[in-house]
Design a protein around this motif. Structure first.
Motif, mmCIF file in Angstrom:
data_model
loop_
_atom_site.group_PDB
_atom_site.id
_atom_site.type_symbol
_atom_site.label_atom_id
_atom_site.label_comp_id
_atom_site.label_asym_id
_atom_site.label_seq_id
_atom_site.Cartn_x
_atom_site.Cartn_y
_atom_site.Cartn_z
ATOM 1 N N THR A 80 -38.020 29.438 44.310
ATOM 2 C CA THR A 80 -38.439 29.082 43.193
ATOM 3 C C THR A 80 -37.457 29.890 41.799
ATOM 4 O O THR A 80 -37.663 30.014 41.249
ATOM 5 N N ARG A 81 -36.414 30.583 42.514
ATOM 6 C CA ARG A 81 -35.538 31.351 41.766
ATOM 7 C C ARG A 81 -33.781 31.028 41.112
ATOM 8 O O ARG A 81 -34.069 30.244 42.743
ATOM 9 N N SER A 132 -36.409 22.056 36.220
ATOM 10 C CA SER A 132 -38.321 21.327 36.150
ATOM 11 C C SER A 132 -37.959 20.647 36.869
ATOM 12 O O SER A 132 -39.069 19.524 36.894
ATOM 13 N N THR A 137 -39.412 28.632 39.195
ATOM 14 C CA THR A 137 -39.886 29.384 37.949
ATOM 15 C C THR A 137 -39.858 30.380 37.579
ATOM 16 O O THR A 137 -39.723 30.603 36.351
ATOM 17 N N GLU A 138 -38.543 30.537 37.836
ATOM 18 C CA GLU A 138 -37.521 31.247 37.044
ATOM 19 C C GLU A 138 -36.127 30.981 36.958
ATOM 20 O O GLU A 138 -35.382 30.851 38.404
ATOM 21 N N GLY A 157 -30.915 29.152 27.097
ATOM 22 C CA GLY A 157 -32.296 29.959 27.341
ATOM 23 C C GLY A 157 -33.412 29.508 26.736
ATOM 24 O O GLY A 157 -34.507 28.835 27.367
ATOM 25 N N LYS A 161 -36.645 27.769 28.199
ATOM 26 C CA LYS A 161 -37.734 27.865 27.011
ATOM 27 C C LYS A 161 -38.738 26.652 26.199
ATOM 28 O O LYS A 161 -40.311 26.476 27.068
ATOM 29 N N GLY A 164 -40.989 25.265 29.234
ATOM 30 C CA GLY A 164 -41.672 26.464 29.362
ATOM 31 C C GLY A 164 -41.774 26.714 31.263
ATOM 32 O O GLY A 164 -42.305 27.357 31.348
ATOM 33 N N VAL A 165 -40.069 26.799 31.372
ATOM 34 C CA VAL A 165 -39.999 27.401 32.633
ATOM 35 C C VAL A 165 -39.280 29.170 31.803
ATOM 36 O O VAL A 165 -38.782 29.046 30.819
ATOM 37 N N GLN A 166 -39.666 29.916 32.874
ATOM 38 C CA GLN A 166 -39.547 30.991 32.443
ATOM 39 C C GLN A 166 -37.954 31.642 32.894
ATOM 40 O O GLN A 166 -37.089 31.198 34.057
ATOM 41 N N VAL A 167 -37.737 32.063 31.798
ATOM 42 C CA VAL A 167 -36.101 32.825 31.484
ATOM 43 C C VAL A 167 -36.047 34.118 31.632
ATOM 44 O O VAL A 167 -36.555 34.705 31.184
ATOM 45 N N THR A 168 -34.931 34.478 32.547
ATOM 46 C CA THR A 168 -34.591 36.124 32.164
ATOM 47 C C THR A 168 -32.553 35.431 32.484
ATOM 48 O O THR A 168 -32.139 35.121 32.387
#
Length: 198
Positions: A80-81, A132, A137-138, A157, A161, A164-168
């Motif tokens: 997921t990462r 995608s 998920t991240e 980023g 975004k 709809g993807v979580q970006v860190t």
């Protein structure tokens, strides 16, 4: 003259390595030929074998000798990462920390308008497809903290975004074990901006 052209060819080939100028390349060439012929042969064979066998992983684009690398095939990894790095060397650095157990996407470069390298040249579309896929998920942006690396992280980023993807992003700050008076001002400034609760 023919003998010197062969030596010059070796020196020019060694100069292709990052950070190696004429003097360093000459020193290496003379050392190998004068003191370490066996080392020269080993180097030649290793380069030949690596150039013939090493290719890009079909999933993450790191270096591998198989169609898919061992990391991508490792079922114990957190699928997921997805950690995005610029080069296989950066991936190796993250792996050596033993702090990350997810998967990777290796850009094989960074956005650099001055060099004519744009988002399409570093596999933006492939990254978008991978991020995608319904599993990720991240996405962790682990590009370098250079001007080009920051620009790359910003472009990626924003694109992620929009999907709809979580970006860190990797945190920046004062190195462990350092004293503030010896840390450069830019690092201290970023550490203040990226501060967290104690």
């Amino acid at each position: 003259m023919a003998d010197l052209s062969v030596l010059e060819g070796l020196i020019q080939a060694l100069r292709r390595l990052p950070g190696v100028g004429v003097k360093s390349a000459s020193r290496m060439a003379y050392h190998l030929l004068q003191h370490d012929r066996e080392g020269a042969e080993l180097l030649s064979q290793a380069l030949h074998q690596a150039a013939a066998a090493v290719r890009h992983c079909e999933r993450c684009y790191t270096f591998t000798t198989q169609a898919v690398c061992e990391t991508c095939l490792d079922e114990s990894r957190d699928t997921t990462r997805l950690c995005v790095v610029e080069t296989p060397a950066d991936q190796s650095a993250v792996e050596r920390t033993a702090a990350y157990k997810g998967l990777y996407f290796v850009l094989m470069g960074r956005i650099s308008p001055l060099d004519g390298i744009g988002p399409k040249d570093i596999g933006l579309q492939k990254l978008m497809e991978r991020a995608s896929d319904g599993v990720v998920t991240e996405v962790i942006l682990a590009t370098n903290f250079t001007a080009e690396g920051e620009a790359t992280a910003h472009v990626l980023g924003e694109a992620l975004k929009r999907r709809g993807v979580q970006v860190t992003r990797l945190a920046r700050g004062v190195p462990v074990g350092s004293e503030l008076e010896y840390v450069d001002l830019g690092t201290i400034a970023h550490a203040l901006v990226d501060r967290r609760n104690a």
